[in-house]
Design an enzyme around this catalytic site. Structure first.
Site, PDB file in Angstrom:
ATOM      1  N   SER A   1       0.831  -1.203   0.000  1.00  0.00           N
ATOM      2  CA  SER A   1       0.000   0.000   0.000  1.00  0.00           C
ATOM      3  C   SER A   1       0.871   1.261   0.000  1.00  0.00           C
ATOM      4  O   SER A   1       1.654   1.467  -0.920  1.00  0.00           O
ATOM      5  CB  SER A   1      -0.960  -0.037   1.200  1.00  0.00           C
TER       6      SER A   1
ATOM      7  N   ASP B   1     -10.020  -3.917  -5.144  1.00  0.00           N
ATOM      8  CA  ASP B   1      -9.303  -2.867  -4.424  1.00  0.00           C
ATOM      9  C   ASP B   1      -9.359  -1.579  -5.239  1.00  0.00           C
ATOM     10  O   ASP B   1      -9.161  -1.602  -6.464  1.00  0.00           O
ATOM     11  CB  ASP B   1      -7.843  -3.307  -4.228  1.00  0.00           C
TER      12      ASP B   1
ATOM     13  N   HIS C   1      -7.704  -5.150  -0.473  1.00  0.00           N
ATOM     14  CA  HIS C   1      -6.594  -4.353   0.032  1.00  0.00           C
ATOM     15  C   HIS C   1      -6.177  -4.820   1.424  1.00  0.00           C
ATOM     16  O   HIS C   1      -7.005  -5.223   2.229  1.00  0.00           O
ATOM     17  CB  HIS C   1      -7.011  -2.879   0.091  1.00  0.00           C
TER      18      HIS C   1
END
Length: 318
Positions: A156, A251, A281
């Site tokens: 991320s 996501d 995610h």
């Protein structure tokens, strides 16, 4: 209709009952997560030794790194890991179990970096902390029982930092980076891809959450176009390390991860792109739900890194 694994359905059932991040105070949310992490039981491996150290960064402050060393003689390859959390949340504790697995399965020294967080430390401080940690590792690789194969990795926002460190290092002509491992990375803070609309709500990370992260991370709206914020918008992605890119199928960040992989290829980069089917995610650090999928991803990382070594040996012998 989205395909979701049973473990993903179970995770989302719980995640969707939580107060959305965009309604939270970042400091209070950090404390809540710390308490939650302390209450969870963790898998621990006898095959990996862990050590915490503090390193000095460019402004004279110190940040913590956690070093995971597999058992054996070495020297080992090194993977520097940057945790996710939108540059605002989480710590090396969040990715502790996954980093231990990463070290064990890939037979690498893993250095997890506790870079400073926004809103107290806005852009570019997390970038500088991430890059200074890379320089420290490069300078101290022998003391870490590592070799000269140093890769950067993260999930991320940590995937964003890995991409940005690679870009910044190229621009500064720094020490070589063996590979960049980008797990569902943030690459474009303009929020303009179709997956932002397709998965805006109901899939863990909300579109509004990303706007919340952006607000806390950046000093002003114009910074979204800075290549060290949104590397997908960089004019030149040539001469970057080989990239292993994983995107979660469900996501908001899926499309920008795919686009980044394709743009790296367009600039002549060696890239392997994986779409994690049925996942969402942050799966890589949700060990209680996705341990099998985390291990699968790490085995894919190991294979990718091995392929780079095989290619190098072939080039040397041909």
């Amino acid at each position: 209709m989205s395909f979701l694994l049973k473990s993903t359905v179970k995770y989302l059932k719980e995640a969707n009952q939580q107060t959305p991040l965009y309604k939270m105070d970042p400091i209070a949310e950090r404390k809540r997560r710390e308490i939650l992490l302390q209450s969870k039981s963790k898998r621990s491996s006898n095959a990996v030794k862990k050590e915490d150290r503090f390193i000095t960064v460019r402004d004279g402050n110190s940040i913590k790194v956690r070093i995971y060393t597999p058992k054996g003689k070495g020297p080992f390859p090194i993977i520097i890991y940057y945790h996710g959390g939108g540059w605002v949340l989480n710590s090396i504790e969040t990715s502790d179990e996954s980093c231990e697995l990463l070290s064990e399965i890939t037979r690498s020294v893993v250095v997890s970096v506790n870079y400073r967080l926004a809103p107290e430390y806005k852009f570019p401080t997390p970038v500088y902390d991430a890059y200074d940690a890379f320089l420290w590792v490069s300078e101290n690789s022998q003391h870490l029982n590592g070799n000269n194969q140093i890769s950067v990795a993260g999930d991320s926002a940590g995937g964003n930092l890995s991409a940005v460190v690679s870009l910044l290092n190229r621009d500064l002509q720094g020490p070589p980076i063996h590979a960049q491992i980008l797990l569902y990375p943030v690459t474009d803070l303009t929020f303009g891809t179709p997956s932002y609309e397709e998965f805006a709500t109901g899939f863990g990370l909300l579109k509004k959450d990303m706007a919340w992260f952006k607000k806390h991370y950046l000093n002003n709206e114009n910074e979204i176009y800075n290549q060290y914020v949104s590397p997908l918008l960089a004019d030149n992605l040539s001469l970057l390390p080989p990239a292993f890119v994983v995107v979660a199928e469900n996501d908001v960040l899926r499309d920008e991860g795919i686009e980044y992989a394709k743009k790296l290829i367009d600039f002549g980069g060696k890239v392997e792109l994986k779409i994690a089917r049925g996942l969402v995610h942050s799966y890589f650090t949700k060990n209680e739900y996705f341990q099998t999928q985390i291990k699968d991803t790490i085995f894919q990382i190991r294979s990718f890194l091995s392929s780079l070594n095989t290619r190098k040996e072939f080039n040397l012998s041909s």
